[in-house]
Design an enzyme around this catalytic site. Sequence first.
Site, PDB file in Angstrom:
ATOM      1  CG  ASP A 254     -17.880  55.109  60.897  1.00 23.84           C
ATOM      2  OD1 ASP A 254     -18.891  55.846  60.881  1.00 23.84           O
ATOM      3  OD2 ASP A 254     -17.262  54.826  61.933  1.00 23.84           O
TER       4      ASP A 254
ATOM      5  CE1 TYR B 186       0.357  57.460  59.953  1.00 23.51           C
ATOM      6  CE2 TYR B 186       0.575  55.276  60.943  1.00 23.51           C
ATOM      7  CZ  TYR B 186       0.916  56.194  59.960  1.00 23.51           C
ATOM      8  OH  TYR B 186       1.823  55.847  59.006  1.00 23.51           O
TER       9      TYR B 186
ATOM     10  CE  LYS C 154     -15.944  50.688  67.420  1.00 22.73           C
ATOM     11  NZ  LYS C 154     -16.763  50.993  66.217  1.00 22.73           N
TER      12      LYS C 154
ATOM     13  NE  ARG D 130     -10.583  57.004  73.954  1.00 24.33           N
ATOM     14  CZ  ARG D 130     -11.219  58.176  73.868  1.00 24.33           C
ATOM     15  NH1 ARG D 130     -10.889  59.032  72.932  1.00 24.33           N
ATOM     16  NH2 ARG D 130     -12.166  58.485  74.714  1.00 24.33           N
TER      17      ARG D 130
ATOM     18  CG  ASP E 276     -18.647  52.611  63.748  1.00 23.64           C
ATOM     19  OD1 ASP E 276     -18.168  51.650  63.127  1.00 23.64           O
ATOM     20  OD2 ASP E 276     -17.944  53.396  64.421  1.00 23.64           O
TER      21      ASP E 276
ATOM     22  CE1 TYR F 146      -7.724  55.167  64.973  1.00 20.18           C
ATOM     23  CE2 TYR F 146      -8.943  56.877  66.129  1.00 20.18           C
ATOM     24  CZ  TYR F 146      -8.824  55.569  65.699  1.00 20.18           C
ATOM     25  OH  TYR F 146      -9.818  54.676  65.983  1.00 20.18           O
TER      26      TYR F 146
ATOM     27  CE  LYS G  60      -6.667  50.203  64.304  1.00 15.37           C
ATOM     28  NZ  LYS G  60      -5.367  50.357  63.659  1.00 15.37           N
TER      29      LYS G  60
ATOM     30  N   GLY H 226     -13.089  58.755  39.184  1.00 16.11           N
ATOM     31  CA  GLY H 226     -12.823  57.443  38.569  1.00 16.11           C
ATOM     32  C   GLY H 226     -13.198  56.248  39.419  1.00 16.11           C
TER      33      GLY H 226
ATOM     34  CG  HIS I 288     -16.725  55.486  67.157  1.00 18.11           C
ATOM     35  ND1 HIS I 288     -16.540  55.944  65.876  1.00 18.11           N
ATOM     36  CD2 HIS I 288     -16.055  56.344  67.963  1.00 18.11           C
ATOM     37  CE1 HIS I 288     -15.769  57.019  65.896  1.00 18.11           C
ATOM     38  NE2 HIS I 288     -15.470  57.291  67.154  1.00 18.11           N
TER      39      HIS I 288
HETATM   40  P1  13P Z   1     -14.448  53.092  64.112  1.00 10.15           P
HETATM   41  O1  13P Z   1     -13.407  52.921  63.042  1.00 10.15           O
HETATM   42  O2  13P Z   1     -15.346  51.922  64.212  1.00 10.15           O
HETATM   43  O3  13P Z   1     -15.181  54.391  63.971  1.00 10.15           O
HETATM   44  O4  13P Z   1     -13.620  53.087  65.462  1.00 10.15           O
HETATM   45  C1  13P Z   1     -13.508  54.162  66.251  1.00 10.15           C
HETATM   46  C2  13P Z   1     -12.973  53.770  67.575  1.00 10.15           C
HETATM   47  O5  13P Z   1     -11.824  53.441  67.676  1.00 10.15           O
HETATM   48  C3  13P Z   1     -13.885  53.767  68.687  1.00 10.15           C
HETATM   49  O6  13P Z   1     -13.301  53.410  69.913  1.00 10.15           O
HETATM   50 MG    MG Z   2     -13.663  52.501  61.120  1.00  7.81          MG
HETATM   51 MG    MG Z   3     -16.932  55.262  63.890  1.00  2.00          MG
HETATM   52 MG    MG Z   4     -16.283  50.978  62.651  1.00  2.00          MG
END
Ligand code: 13P
Ligand code: MG
Ligand code: MG
Ligand code: MG
EC number: 3.1.3.11
Length: 383
Positions: free
Chosen positions: A11, A347, A132, A265, A52, A228, A231, A103, A18
């Site tokens: 991402d 996290y 997500k 999130r 994303d 965090y 994801k 590397g 997102h």
């Molecule tokens: P991404 O890893 O897709 O950026 O997720 C972020 C997120 O939790 C949006 O709610």
């Molecule tokens: Mg992600």
């Molecule tokens: Mg994102």
């Molecule tokens: Mg994502």
Amino acid sequence: MKTTISVIKADIGSLAGHHVVHPDTMAAANKVLAEAKKQNIIIDYYVTNVGDDLELIMTHNRGELDTKVHETAWEAFKEATKVAKDLGLYAAGQDLLSDTFSGNLKGMGPGIAEMEIEERPAEPFVVFMADKTEPGAFNYPQYKMFADPFNTAGLVIDPTMHEGFKFEVLDVFEGESVILNSPEEIYDILGLIGTPSKYVIRRVYRKADNNIGAVTSIERLNLIAGKYVGKDDPVMIIRVQHGFPALGEALEAFSFPYLVPGWMRGSHYGPIMPVSQRDARATRFDGPPRLIGLGFNVKNGRLVGPTDLFDDPAFDETRRLAEDIADYMRRHGPFMPHRLEPSEMEYTTLPLITEKLKPRFKKESDVTKAKRSIYENTSQGTD
Ligand code: 13P
Ligand code: MG
Ligand code: MG
Ligand code: MG
Ligand code: 13P
Ligand code: MG
């Protein structure tokens, strides 16, 4: 000569939250891969996205974890990030956790799934890509595909599959893996992979000849960054037909919209919804977690395809059920089990709340004493 399929993703920033990769960032990545193809670093490539996440699908003869191939992917992500920054896209460079390439891309943020194979006369495979959610989200469908005869008729009917498969299961916290045999050890396998936040199916091999059938990205960003940072939206390569699950058996594993962590999130469970490329955009509550599947053939390293496998009314009912489950889960609001368990919230910024309130917590015994003295005072007053 052996062919390597490398799927590397990151991402690097997205449009309107997102939500979705911007086409200009994809064009920037495309340009880098076109140049690498010209220089014979890679044989072929396909650039795509799910939500994303920018996805690079590459073929070459250089084997797994090759410096040149990984450097190419890194360069593509860097160039795409430059465009993302220029356009002021959201969370530009989000998954690139390190500045210096050394590397290969392991531990640098991007997700990596690679398999080196001897091409069969026809070599069909599917790349599954999700947004997500996290790598353990592919435990359930891999079990269905490679170990469950109610999903995969070939386990019963096809003599080359009949012996079963080997599952390489990684403990993502300890960095150790174990190989377990199906069908003999399915209860042990399920004992581990039923905890997908800790145990992730890394690879699956056909028992008859140790041929690889599946590989999944295993990077967990928060374990790399210690906080965090989004994801770890995973990718998975599945070989199909001829002693592997039929294409339809691989897809059947996604006919049930099972619950995965990673929605909103990165902190909520939601149903995984298989969608077409066109619908690979995170919307409702930043989701629901979405999955695309692209089908290819590879011939002497040349990619033929893709076909957009979930662009099909046969999956309408799955999507409708996913919507019902999304409604049901959403009504829990900030309550578990919609919100993730505390160990998985470690996290996020949630620990800041408990930290802030710490001084205001009183020992239960002190509270009881204080209450008693209030009662005593009151009873004196009413006498
Ligand atoms: P991404 O890893 O897709 O950026 O997720 C972020 C997120 O939790 C949006 O709610
Ligand atoms: Mg992600
Ligand atoms: Mg994102
Ligand atoms: Mg994502
Ligand atoms: P076809 O006759 O359409 O090739 O069917 C092959 C098959 O059995 C797929 O599951
Ligand atoms: Mg046919």
